[in-house]
Write an enzyme that holds these catalytic residues in place. Structure first.
Site, mmCIF file in Angstrom:
data_model
loop_
_atom_site.group_PDB
_atom_site.id
_atom_site.type_symbol
_atom_site.label_atom_id
_atom_site.label_comp_id
_atom_site.label_asym_id
_atom_site.label_seq_id
_atom_site.Cartn_x
_atom_site.Cartn_y
_atom_site.Cartn_z
ATOM 1 N N LYS A 179 100.483 -57.708 39.876
ATOM 2 C CA LYS A 179 100.954 -56.385 39.399
ATOM 3 C C LYS A 179 102.241 -56.601 38.618
ATOM 4 O O LYS A 179 103.420 -56.311 39.053
ATOM 5 C CB LYS A 179 100.855 -55.097 40.127
ATOM 6 C CG LYS A 179 100.875 -53.824 39.156
ATOM 7 C CD LYS A 179 101.478 -52.691 39.722
ATOM 8 C CE LYS A 179 103.087 -52.476 39.625
ATOM 9 N NZ LYS A 179 103.663 -52.189 38.243
ATOM 10 N N GLU A 253 111.827 -58.764 48.316
ATOM 11 C CA GLU A 253 113.218 -59.219 47.697
ATOM 12 C C GLU A 253 113.877 -58.084 47.034
ATOM 13 O O GLU A 253 113.330 -57.513 45.773
ATOM 14 C CB GLU A 253 112.854 -60.251 46.732
ATOM 15 C CG GLU A 253 112.488 -61.415 47.077
ATOM 16 C CD GLU A 253 113.580 -61.893 48.123
ATOM 17 O OE1 GLU A 253 114.674 -61.918 48.175
ATOM 18 O OE2 GLU A 253 113.170 -62.874 48.993
ATOM 19 N N CYS A 287 119.777 -59.683 39.933
ATOM 20 C CA CYS A 287 120.230 -58.950 41.506
ATOM 21 C C CYS A 287 121.289 -59.609 42.097
ATOM 22 O O CYS A 287 121.796 -59.057 43.057
ATOM 23 C CB CYS A 287 118.919 -59.171 42.254
ATOM 24 S SG CYS A 287 118.286 -61.003 42.381
ATOM 25 N N GLU A 385 124.231 -50.787 43.079
ATOM 26 C CA GLU A 385 123.743 -51.811 42.336
ATOM 27 C C GLU A 385 123.717 -51.494 40.917
ATOM 28 O O GLU A 385 123.091 -50.518 40.375
ATOM 29 C CB GLU A 385 122.675 -52.452 42.412
ATOM 30 C CG GLU A 385 122.170 -53.499 41.868
ATOM 31 C CD GLU A 385 120.555 -54.146 42.169
ATOM 32 O OE1 GLU A 385 119.764 -53.299 42.554
ATOM 33 O OE2 GLU A 385 120.788 -55.537 42.490
HETATM 34 P P1 NAD Z 1 111.362 -51.319 41.027
HETATM 35 O O1 NAD Z 1 111.523 -51.183 42.270
HETATM 36 O O2 NAD Z 1 111.587 -50.054 40.092
HETATM 37 O O3 NAD Z 1 109.976 -51.947 40.505
HETATM 38 C C1 NAD Z 1 109.639 -53.067 41.006
HETATM 39 C C2 NAD Z 1 108.047 -53.215 41.138
HETATM 40 O O4 NAD Z 1 107.440 -52.299 41.953
HETATM 41 C C3 NAD Z 1 107.247 -52.855 39.791
HETATM 42 O O5 NAD Z 1 106.210 -53.730 39.561
HETATM 43 C C4 NAD Z 1 107.037 -51.397 40.112
HETATM 44 O O6 NAD Z 1 105.909 -51.020 39.244
HETATM 45 C C5 NAD Z 1 106.619 -51.616 41.461
HETATM 46 N N1 NAD Z 1 106.502 -50.241 42.165
HETATM 47 C C6 NAD Z 1 107.230 -49.193 42.063
HETATM 48 N N2 NAD Z 1 106.869 -48.183 42.796
HETATM 49 C C7 NAD Z 1 106.044 -48.792 43.646
HETATM 50 C C8 NAD Z 1 105.369 -48.171 44.703
HETATM 51 N N3 NAD Z 1 105.406 -46.861 45.228
HETATM 52 N N4 NAD Z 1 104.299 -48.782 45.298
HETATM 53 C C9 NAD Z 1 104.099 -50.455 44.840
HETATM 54 N N5 NAD Z 1 104.754 -50.844 43.772
HETATM 55 C C10 NAD Z 1 105.903 -50.028 43.345
HETATM 56 O O7 NAD Z 1 112.365 -52.518 40.246
HETATM 57 P P2 NAD Z 1 112.876 -52.803 39.089
HETATM 58 O O8 NAD Z 1 113.491 -51.792 38.275
HETATM 59 O O9 NAD Z 1 111.506 -53.316 38.265
HETATM 60 O O10 NAD Z 1 113.681 -54.146 39.190
HETATM 61 C C11 NAD Z 1 115.131 -53.936 39.390
HETATM 62 C C12 NAD Z 1 115.225 -54.038 40.893
HETATM 63 O O11 NAD Z 1 114.870 -55.450 41.325
HETATM 64 C C13 NAD Z 1 116.920 -54.334 41.091
HETATM 65 O O12 NAD Z 1 117.254 -53.500 42.142
HETATM 66 C C14 NAD Z 1 117.136 -55.636 41.633
HETATM 67 O O13 NAD Z 1 118.012 -55.824 42.379
HETATM 68 C C15 NAD Z 1 115.717 -56.043 42.184
HETATM 69 N N6 NAD Z 1 115.476 -57.362 42.063
HETATM 70 C C16 NAD Z 1 115.831 -58.401 43.313
HETATM 71 C C17 NAD Z 1 115.502 -59.594 43.243
HETATM 72 C C18 NAD Z 1 115.899 -60.373 44.521
HETATM 73 O O14 NAD Z 1 115.509 -61.402 44.565
HETATM 74 N N7 NAD Z 1 116.244 -59.676 45.796
HETATM 75 C C19 NAD Z 1 115.408 -60.221 42.106
HETATM 76 C C20 NAD Z 1 115.378 -59.504 40.841
HETATM 77 C C21 NAD Z 1 115.341 -58.117 40.761
#
Ligand code: NAD
Length: 484
Positions: A179, A253, A287, A385
Site C-alpha cells: 500500500k 521504520e 528521516c 521532526e
Molecule cells: P505516515 O505515518 O503519515 O504514513 C506512512 C504510511 O502509513 C502511509 O502509507 C499511510 O497511508 C499509512 N498509514 C497511515 N495511517 C495508518 C493506519 N492507521 N494504519 C495503517 N497504515 C496507516 O508517514 P508519511 O507522512 O507518509 O512519511 C513521513 C514520516 O516517515 C516521517 O515521520 C519520517 O521520519 C518517516 N520516515 C522514516 C524512515 C525510516 O527509515 N525510519 C524513512 C522515511 C520516512
C-alpha cells in the site's frame, strides 16, 4: 516552469497479476510543483485488501517453493527492468514527490542495486549451529518465509523505501501486498506493473487507499502475519496497538530528528560540504536529515555562517526545471506544518531566523531553505521532526551536557558527530542512543549495514542480511537417529 511530459500509468490496484478496477471513495493526487490535481486513486477498503490477501496466499504457495536461486534470478531480472525504465520512473517520482528528475533517476539505480543485494543475500542466510546436542538427536535450524507481508510505504522516497520493504520480503520467499502513501501512488503503480513480468501472479499485489482504511485493513487482517511500515512515529504506535490482537510480527521504520553534534575541533569545511546532501536533499524530507544541530559554543557562529551560505544556494524550483536545486514539499499539509513549526519558533524571543522562514508567494508547496539560530535544546522545534529544509542551531558547552540533552529524546533513528579526535568520535558514537551514527559524514546508508531506529524510532532493521532474516521465522527440526 517546465512540465512533466510523460504518461501517468494506470493507478488501479494489481491483484493476481492483473489490474482490477474498484469502486469506492476517490482520493486526489497532486503535483506538488504546481498544486494541481494530476490523478485520482480509489480507496479499495477492507474488501479490496481481502481480495489482495487471498490472491497473495495463492502466490505465496508457488513462490515459497522456488529455489533461492530461482527467486534471486527473478528479482535480479526485475531490478534490471527498473534500470531499463529509469528515465520514466525517475520522472514519475519527480512528478509526485516534487524532487528534481536527476534525484528520481538516481533513486532507480540505488533501488535496483538493493533488490539484487537482497535477492542474492537470501542465498546465504546464517542459521545457528547444527549437530547432535542431545543423545541420539540430530538438530538443525532453518528459516522459513512467513506468508503474506503487508508493506505500507511513505511518500518521501516512494521507490527507494518500497524496495527496502519488498526486497527482503520477496527474497526470503514471502508474497507482498503493498500500500503506497496516498500522496505518492504513481511510481509504485508502475513498479508493481513491471514486477508482474518476473513474479508469479499474486506474489506482488498492489492496493490503493488511505491509511486508516486500507492500511488498517492490512494491519488487522488475520492472514497477514507481518506488517512492514515506514512512516511517522504516531502512525507506528497506532499500528503497534492495532496489530496486537493478531500478535503480528512488526517492522516499523519511524521518524526521528537526528542529533548532530559539532565539536570545537570539527573540520568545518567538510561539514559545510556535507550540508547540501545531508540537509537539503529531498527538500529536507528525509528521516535522518542533518538539520538538528548542536554546535560547541566556541564555533557556533561559524557553524551558523556555513549553514546560511549553503541554504542561500538552494534555488527553489519545480521538479522539471533545470536550475532547481530543491523542489517543493510534498503536500499543502506538509508545507503548512513546516511553516507553523518555524513561525512558532521564530516567535520565541531567543530565536533568530537568519535566512528563509517565509512561504513564497507562488503556486505549489514550496518552502525555502531556512536557518534558525539561538534555538534551545528543549524548544518544541528542537524536539520535533521538521521534515523540511530547516536547520536549527543550538550551542552547548560540554560533551556530557549535549549527550544528556540528546539521549533524553524519545527518538533514536540516527545521529552525527563532527570532530577530528578519533577517541571522541568513537566514544560519542557509542554513547548516542541511535540506530545509525555518522562520524564526519552524514546521510549515507550502506546496503550491507542495518538501518533502523532505537526507542520511538522503530522496531526492526532494514537493509543488510538482518532485514532478510526478519522476514522469516526460525524452526528447529530435531531428528531421532537412534532407530535402526
Ligand atoms: P505516515 O505515518 O503519515 O504514513 C506512512 C504510511 O502509513 C502511509 O502509507 C499511510 O497511508 C499509512 N498509514 C497511515 N495511517 C495508518 C493506519 N492507521 N494504519 C495503517 N497504515 C496507516 O508517514 P508519511 O507522512 O507518509 O512519511 C513521513 C514520516 O516517515 C516521517 O515521520 C519520517 O521520519 C518517516 N520516515 C522514516 C524512515 C525510516 O527509515 N525510519 C524513512 C522515511 C520516512
Amino acid at each position: 516552469m517546465a512540465r512533466f511530459e510523460g504518461v501517468i500509468p494506470s493507478l488501479d490496484p494489481i491483484i493476481g497479476g492483473k489490474r482490477v478496477a474498484f469502486e469506492g471513495p476517490q482520493i486526489d493526487v497532486f503535483d506538488p510543483s504546481t498544486g494541481e490535481v494530476i490523478a485520482q486513486i480509489t480507496d479499495v477498503g477492507a474488501e479490496g485488501v481481502d481480495q489482495a490477501v487471498a490472491s497473495s496466499l495463492e502466490g505465496f504457495k508457488v513462490w515459497r517453493r522456488k529455489t533461492f536461486r530461482e527467486r534471486a534470478d527473478a528479482l535480479s531480472a526485475f531490478a534490471e527492468a527498473l534500470v531499463a525504465r529509469r528515465e520514466e520512473l525517475g520522472a514519475l517520482e519527480a512528478l509526485e514527490v516534487g524532487k528534481p528528475v536527476s534525484a528520481g533517476v538516481a533513486e532507480v539505480f540505488g533501488s535496483a542495486d538493493r533488490i539484487k543485494f537482497f535477492a542474492y543475500g537470501a542465498r546465504h542466510m546464517s542459521v545457528p549451529n547444527s549437530g547432535n546436542f542431545r543423545d541420539g538427536l540430530t538438530s538443525f535450524a532453518r528459516r522459513s518465509p512467513l506468508g503474506v507481508v503487508g508493506c505500507i510505504v511513505p511518500w518521501n522516497y516512494p521507490l527507494a523505501l518500497l524496495v527496502w520493504k519488498i526486497g527482503p520480503a520477496l527474497a526470503a520467499g514471502n508474497a507482498v501486498v503493498v500500500k503506497p502513501a496516498e500522496e505518492t501512488p504513481i511510481v509504485t503503480s508502475l513498479v508493481a506493473e513491471i514486477a508482474q513480468e518476473f513474479l508469479p501472479p499474486g506474489v506482488f499485489n498492489l492496493v490503493m487507499g488511505n491509511g486508516p482504511t486500507v492500511g488498517n485493513a492490512l494491519v488487522t487482517h488475520p492472514k497477514v502475519p507481518m506488517i512492514s511500515m515506514t512512516g511517522e512515529t504516531s502512525t507506528g504506535k497506532i499500528i503497534y496497538a492495532n496489530a496486537a490482537p493478531e500478535m503480528k510480527k512488526l517492522h516499523l521504520e519511524l521518524g526521528g530528528p537526528s542529533a548532530i553534534l559539532v565539536f570545537d575541533d570539527a573540520d568545518l569545511d567538510l561539514f559545510e560540504a556535507t550540508l547540501p546532501q545531508g540537509t537539503f536533499r529531498n527538500s529536507g524530507q528525509d528521516c535522518h536529515a542533518l538539520s538538528r544541530i548542536f554546535a560547541h559554543e566556541s564555533i557556533k557562529d561559524r557553524v551558523v555562517e556555513a549553514c546560511v551560505r549553503v541554504a542561500e544556494k538552494q534555488t527553489l524550483g519545480g521538479a522539471f526545471d533545470e536550475e532547481t536545486v530543491i523542489g517543493p514539499l510534498v503536500s499543502k499539509q506538509q508545507q503548512e506544518r513546516v511553516a507553523r513549526l518555524v513561525d512558532e519558533a521564530a516567535a520565541l524571543p531567543h530565536v533568530t531566523v537568519v535566512t528563509g522562514g517565509k512561504v513564497p508567494d507562488r503556486p505549489g508547496y514550496f518552502y525555502p531553505a531556512t536557518v534558525l539560530d539561538g534555538v534551545r535544546h528543549d524548544d518544541p522545534i528542537k524536539q520535533t521532526e521538521i521534515f523540511g529544509p530547516v536547520i536549527t542551531v543550538t550551542s552547548f558547552q560540554t560533551e556530557e551536557e549535549v549527550l544528556g540533552w540528546v539521549n533524553e529524546q524519545e527518538h533514536g533513528l540516527s545521529g552525527g558527530v563532527w570532530t577530528r579526535s578519533l577517541d571522541r568520535g568513537l566514544r560519542v558514537a557509542e554513547e548516542l542512543e541511535a540506530g545509525t551514527v555518522w562520524v564526519n559524514d552524514h546521510s549515507k546508508t550502506v546496503t550491507e549495514m542495518p538501518f533502523g531506529g532505537w526507542k520511538h524510532s522503530g522496531v526492526g532493521r532494514e537493509l543488510s542480511t538482518e532485514a532478510i532474516l526478519e522476514h522469516t521465522e526460525s524452526k528447529h527440526i530435531a531428528i531421532d537417529t537412534t532407530r535402526r
